[in-house]
Design a protein around this motif. Structure first.
Motif: not given
Length: 357
Positions: A55-61
């Motif tokens: 979830y966090v990695l996908l929120s980085l952009p």
């Protein structure tokens, strides 16, 4: 610096997701989790951590897009500070290169970065946010609900629509449609167990209709029925993805829809104008870094310049976000709330450039 930002963001995301999971478990007992598989509560810590990391990695952009102007400021500050540390900026000025030429060179790079920011905000961020939210709701085993227990109310022309729940794939559950005539009298009420968008229209399932005819109520039941509505999945995606994560095109469509139905467009208009001004803000931050570095050539090393640049970038981020929401609170037009902070910092950059020149 990049690794530090990613690490902090990842840590904060894990904490937020863990807190959300704990609150959800406290509010809804195990047997009340609709649609939860039998092995949901037996998920290992590794699996839960993997859900959080995903979830966090996908929120980085999205998070990177929001701080893109600040990153441009810091990057320009670091680059010019490295030149200043070896007296290369002094040599460049001694060779007859004006400050304006240095600004022009920086703006060329700034335009490339601005285009990159637009591409990220328009194409990458909406898709990664959609996948992240779907994964989050799947991990928490909840259906996306609105902010209260009364579902979602929408106006569609002369009809009022109530949707109890919106699933991650934008399937609607428990849809009630109340259609009124030109005299604002209820003429038809339609209820459906669910609705899905197929072949450019909505298809209602397990439909019940009731209407007035000759002083009595008539009704009928249908297995399915087409629903001609101006509502589209793109419009409903506003309720599953934050306005800041939508593309400019989707925001424009939804603002038009709200205006047609005389609804409040403030938060969505602010997000729309902030996205339009974001490329300009990126260029402004890069221009601001140039006189900032020249002015601190004799007052400290790279560390001092970087620290001051971070403070300046944080100030821009806080002012731009805070003034926008302040404007919504006091009725200031969204275009002013989004553009004025950038113009103020642009004016500051011009004043500092004039002093250096």
């Amino acid at each position: 610096l990049l690794l530090g930002v990613v690490s902090v963001t990842l840590f904060m995301g894990i904490i937020m997701l863990a807190r959300a999971t704990g609150v959800q478990m406290a509010e809804r007992p195990r047997e009340q989790l609709v649609g939860a598989p039998p092995d949901y509560h037996q998920k290992t810590l590794i699996a839960q951590l993997a859900d959080a990391v995903r979830y966090v990695l996908l929120s980085l952009p999205r998070q990177g897009y929001e701080v893109f102007p600040m990153a441009a400021l810091l990057g320009t500050t670091l680059g010019l500070s490295a030149l200043a540390a070896d007296a290369e900026l002094v040599a460049i000025r001694a060779a007859g290169v004006s400050v304006l030429r240095i600004v022009g060179a920086a703006m060329k790079v700034g335009l490339v970065l601005a285009v990159l920011a637009v591409l990220i905000g328009e194409f990458l961020v909406p898709e990664t946010e959609r996948i992240a939210e779907q994964g989050r709701t799947t991990a928490l085993k909840i259906r996306i609900k609105q902010q209260n227990d009364f579902g979602l109310w929408l106006r569609d022309g002369s009809a009022y629509v109530h949707v109890s729940e919106v699933l991650p794939d934008l399937t609607l559950l428990k849809v009630d449609i109340y259609q009124f005539d030109e005299n604002d009298r209820l003429r038809l009420q339609t209820s459906a167990k669910s609705a899905r968008f197929e072949d450019k229209h909505w298809r209602l399932n397990e439909v019940s209709e009731s209407w007035l005819a000759e002083n009595r109520v008539q009704s009928r039941r249908l297995r399915e029925q087409e629903w001609g509505s101006a509502l589209t999945p793109d419009l409903l995606s506003v309720f599953t993805v934050r306005p800041e994560a939508l593309s400019v095109l989707h925001l424009h469509r939804y603002i038009s829809h709200l205006e047609q139905n005389k609804q409040n467009t403030g938060p969505y208009a602010l997000a729309f104008w902030q996205k339009l001004t974001s490329p300009f803000a990126t260029v402004v931050m890069m221009v601001l870094a140039i006189p900032f570095v020249f002015g601190l050539q004799r007052s400290g090393g790279i560390g001092a310049r970087l620290f001051t640049g971070i403070l300046l970038g944080l100030a821009f981020f806080v002012v731009s976000r805070g003034f926008g929401y302040f404007g919504l609170l006091y009725g200031i037009p969204a275009v002013i709330g989004a553009l004025l902070p950038t113009l103020l910092f642009f004016g500051l950059a011009l004043v500092m450039l004039r002093r250096v020149h």
